[in-house]
Design an enzyme around this catalytic site. Structure first.
Site, PDB file in Angstrom:
ATOM      1  N   HIS A  82       8.288 -11.300  12.469  1.00  0.00           N
ATOM      2  CA  HIS A  82       8.547 -11.039  11.060  1.00  0.00           C
ATOM      3  C   HIS A  82       9.911 -10.385  10.917  1.00  0.00           C
ATOM      4  O   HIS A  82      10.253  -9.471  11.660  1.00  0.00           O
ATOM      5  CB  HIS A  82       7.475 -10.098  10.485  1.00  0.00           C
ATOM      6  CG  HIS A  82       7.740  -9.748   9.060  1.00  0.00           C
ATOM      7  ND1 HIS A  82       7.379 -10.576   8.017  1.00  0.00           N
ATOM      8  CD2 HIS A  82       8.382  -8.692   8.494  1.00  0.00           C
ATOM      9  CE1 HIS A  82       7.756 -10.036   6.877  1.00  0.00           C
ATOM     10  NE2 HIS A  82       8.366  -8.890   7.133  1.00  0.00           N
ATOM     11  N   ASP A 161      -2.732  -6.582  -1.406  1.00  0.00           N
ATOM     12  CA  ASP A 161      -1.306  -6.275  -1.223  1.00  0.00           C
ATOM     13  C   ASP A 161      -0.482  -6.868  -2.362  1.00  0.00           C
ATOM     14  O   ASP A 161       0.419  -6.219  -2.886  1.00  0.00           O
ATOM     15  CB  ASP A 161      -0.818  -6.818   0.130  1.00  0.00           C
ATOM     16  CG  ASP A 161       0.691  -6.704   0.235  1.00  0.00           C
ATOM     17  OD1 ASP A 161       1.187  -5.568   0.163  1.00  0.00           O
ATOM     18  OD2 ASP A 161       1.378  -7.745   0.353  1.00  0.00           O
ATOM     19  N   ARG A 168       3.791  -1.618  -7.574  1.00  0.00           N
ATOM     20  CA  ARG A 168       4.849  -0.753  -7.024  1.00  0.00           C
ATOM     21  C   ARG A 168       6.215  -1.158  -7.562  1.00  0.00           C
ATOM     22  O   ARG A 168       7.081  -0.324  -7.819  1.00  0.00           O
ATOM     23  CB  ARG A 168       4.840  -0.828  -5.492  1.00  0.00           C
ATOM     24  CG  ARG A 168       3.676  -0.080  -4.857  1.00  0.00           C
ATOM     25  CD  ARG A 168       3.487  -0.502  -3.405  1.00  0.00           C
ATOM     26  NE  ARG A 168       4.700  -0.342  -2.633  1.00  0.00           N
ATOM     27  CZ  ARG A 168       5.047  -1.121  -1.608  1.00  0.00           C
ATOM     28  NH1 ARG A 168       4.274  -2.100  -1.201  1.00  0.00           N
ATOM     29  NH2 ARG A 168       6.169  -0.924  -0.969  1.00  0.00           N
ATOM     30  N   SER A 183       2.135  -2.958   3.882  1.00  0.00           N
ATOM     31  CA  SER A 183       2.195  -4.233   3.172  1.00  0.00           C
ATOM     32  C   SER A 183       2.583  -5.366   4.139  1.00  0.00           C
ATOM     33  O   SER A 183       1.920  -6.409   4.207  1.00  0.00           O
ATOM     34  CB  SER A 183       3.219  -4.084   2.030  1.00  0.00           C
ATOM     35  OG  SER A 183       3.611  -5.311   1.521  1.00  0.00           O
ATOM     36  N   LYS A 187      -0.145  -8.497   6.047  1.00  0.00           N
ATOM     37  CA  LYS A 187       0.028  -9.956   5.990  1.00  0.00           C
ATOM     38  C   LYS A 187       0.018 -10.565   7.397  1.00  0.00           C
ATOM     39  O   LYS A 187      -0.497 -11.657   7.612  1.00  0.00           O
ATOM     40  CB  LYS A 187       1.329 -10.292   5.246  1.00  0.00           C
ATOM     41  CG  LYS A 187       1.199  -9.991   3.748  1.00  0.00           C
ATOM     42  CD  LYS A 187       2.456 -10.269   2.980  1.00  0.00           C
ATOM     43  CE  LYS A 187       3.405  -9.113   2.971  1.00  0.00           C
ATOM     44  NZ  LYS A 187       3.786  -8.554   1.701  1.00  0.00           N
TER      45      LYS A 187
HETATM   46  N1  URA Z   1       8.149  -6.579   1.761  1.00  0.00           N
HETATM   47  C1  URA Z   1       6.796  -6.569   1.740  1.00  0.00           C
HETATM   48  O1  URA Z   1       6.155  -7.533   2.161  1.00  0.00           O
HETATM   49  N2  URA Z   1       6.181  -5.478   1.258  1.00  0.00           N
HETATM   50  C2  URA Z   1       6.833  -4.409   0.776  1.00  0.00           C
HETATM   51  O2  URA Z   1       6.205  -3.473   0.369  1.00  0.00           O
HETATM   52  C3  URA Z   1       8.237  -4.428   0.795  1.00  0.00           C
HETATM   53  C4  URA Z   1       8.859  -5.533   1.305  1.00  0.00           C
END
Ligand code: URA
Length: 433
Positions: A82, A161, A168, A183, A187
């Site tokens: 990632h 999320d 947010r 977050s 994923k």
């Molecule tokens: N990217 C994400 O996937 N989550 C966040 O909170 C910030 C950036």
């Protein structure tokens, strides 16, 4: 439990239990907890931070809030990578074939781009016919047969999320390291990763603009991964300038192909080999990163990596002949040359500004529904530390509209030229295990 008590507990800096965090995630997902209480909670988390245990609980609860990919029918360690996002970052296109060529299964879910950084799916759709809508059984079959498949995000992955991130975004609570870390990691966990290699970008084109923050984010994600029994490590890499020399979908794909053939720009080659070497070690094909590097350099030089790329494209319906014949990719109608206004050295280059200029040309989306133009983008002829003569070419815009004035201004302003010789920036700052 009452949400007001959970908010007050966090507001006062006390540690929440796993049950309390799960209760919040479930309640918020099911619309039982209203946005105003979730907003207050996000702000309390923002100011009070989270312990490692809390962050792991939040990650796991969000990963479990929707569908989870079951990759158990795929043999071998599934290593995911990632990147926290950067301009010109086409490493996913390179790493997949590199590690698949070593026999590590690459079962990758990817997204489309939004804003000034591009998405892997958009880039891959530069290959005519390439399909990313794969059913679960087809996806698994492709990975078992060829060691690589890439699918668009389908199903209902991490809905908690998505909901919390959107909240947010409008409550000034995105920039919280434990919230970002939870977050991102939720994923990865939901997408079925056994091991995770993270590329945390730092600089003018990244979320994290300084080493301290980048390091804190990397450490938070690595600790969450370890708490959830996933082999996890992070590389902190430079994003003060775009990675490689091209920004824009088809332009980036061509550069990724050159890199897989061993002819890519130095920074892109180096970062790709570094990340792939860590993936090789995490996937059990190398005993350490050094041995991983050797194996990765080998699959580049013996042609196995580029052959894997061709197979991957072909199996997902794409025109793989473009790998050896890049003229088959779409090209833009107009090229606009940008020249240096004075002699000197490139001291800095605002990466996000270059990303935004590519977006203005049509390479990226400002909103979810925008249609992108695969042919357009920016080619950089000079990078930080390079010497330039007056009127020497520093960048070329590839555009399908004759009027490129706005993008030209943005690219010109992104370059800062000075008289004194400047050093090339470090590419990799630190590795966190
Ligand atoms: N990217 C994400 O996937 N989550 C966040 O909170 C910030 C950036």
């Amino acid at each position: 439990m009452r949400m007001v008590d959970i908010i007050a507990k966090k507001r006062d800096g006390r540690e929440l239990s796993d049950d309390e965090i799960r209760w919040f995630v479930n309640g918020y997902s099911n619309e039982e907890i209203p946005d105003y209480q979730a907003s207050a909670f996000a702000m309390a988390l923002y100011f009070q931070g989270m312990t490692q245990k809390e962050a792991a609980s939040l990650t796991f609860a969000m990963a479990e809030s929707g569908d989870q990919l079951d990759l158990s029918e795929i043999e071998g360690t599934k290593v995911d990578k990632h990147s926290t996002g950067g301009v010109g970052d086409k490493t996913t296109l390179i790493l997949g074939p590199l590690v698949a060529a070593l026999g590590i299964p690459v079962a990758k879910m990817s997204g489309r781009g939004l804003g000034h950084t591009g998405g892997t799916i958009d880039k891959l759709e530069s290959f005519k016919g390439f399909r990313t809508e794969l059913k679960q059984d087809e996806f698994i079959k492709l990975v078992n047969e060829n060691k690589i498949a890439l699918a668009g995000q389908s199903g209902n992955l991490t809905p908690a999320d998505k909901k919390l991130y959107a909240l947010r975004d409008v409550t000034a609570t995105v920039d919280s390291i434990p919230l970002i870390a939870s977050s991102v990691m939720s994923k990865k966990i939901a997408a079925g990763a056994d091991a995770i290699v993270l590329d945390v970008k730092m600089g003018s084109g990244a979320f994290m603009e300084n080493l301290e923050d980048a390091k804190a984010l990397a450490q938070a994600m690595v600790k969450i991964g370890h708490s959830l029994n996933r082999k996890t490590m992070a590389v902190i890499s430079n994003m003060d300038q775009p990675l490689g020399r091209h920004v824009g979908n088809a332009l980036e794909v061509k550069e990724a192909i050159e890199t897989l053939k061993g002819q890519g720009p130095d920074d892109l080659h180096e970062l790709s080999v570094e990340l792939a070497a860590h993936m090789a070690a995490a996937g059990g094909k190398a005993s350490n990163e050094k041995e991983g590097r050797k194996l990765i350099e080998e699959v580049i030089s013996n042609g196995k990596a580029i052959e894997k790329m061709k197979l991957f494209i072909e199996k997902q319906g794409g025109d793989a002949t473009a790998v050896d014949n890049p003229d088959l990719f779409c090209t833009a109608a107009f090229k606009k040359e940008i020249k240096a206004p004075k002699p000197g050295y490139v001291q800095s280059m605002h990466a996000a500004q270059i990303g935004r200029a590519a977006m203005v040309l049509g390479a990226g989306r400002a909103t979810k529904d925008d249609i992108i133009d695969h042919a357009v983008g920016i080619e950089l002829h000079k990078k930080i530390g390079d010497e330039v003569k007056k009127d020497e070419l520093i960048a070329t815009l590839h555009s399908n509209q004759p009027d490129t004035e706005q993008a030209e201004e943005m690219v010109k302003n992104a370059f800062s030229l000075v008289k004194a010789k400047t050093e090339k920036p470090l590419l990799i700052y630190e590795t966190i295990y």
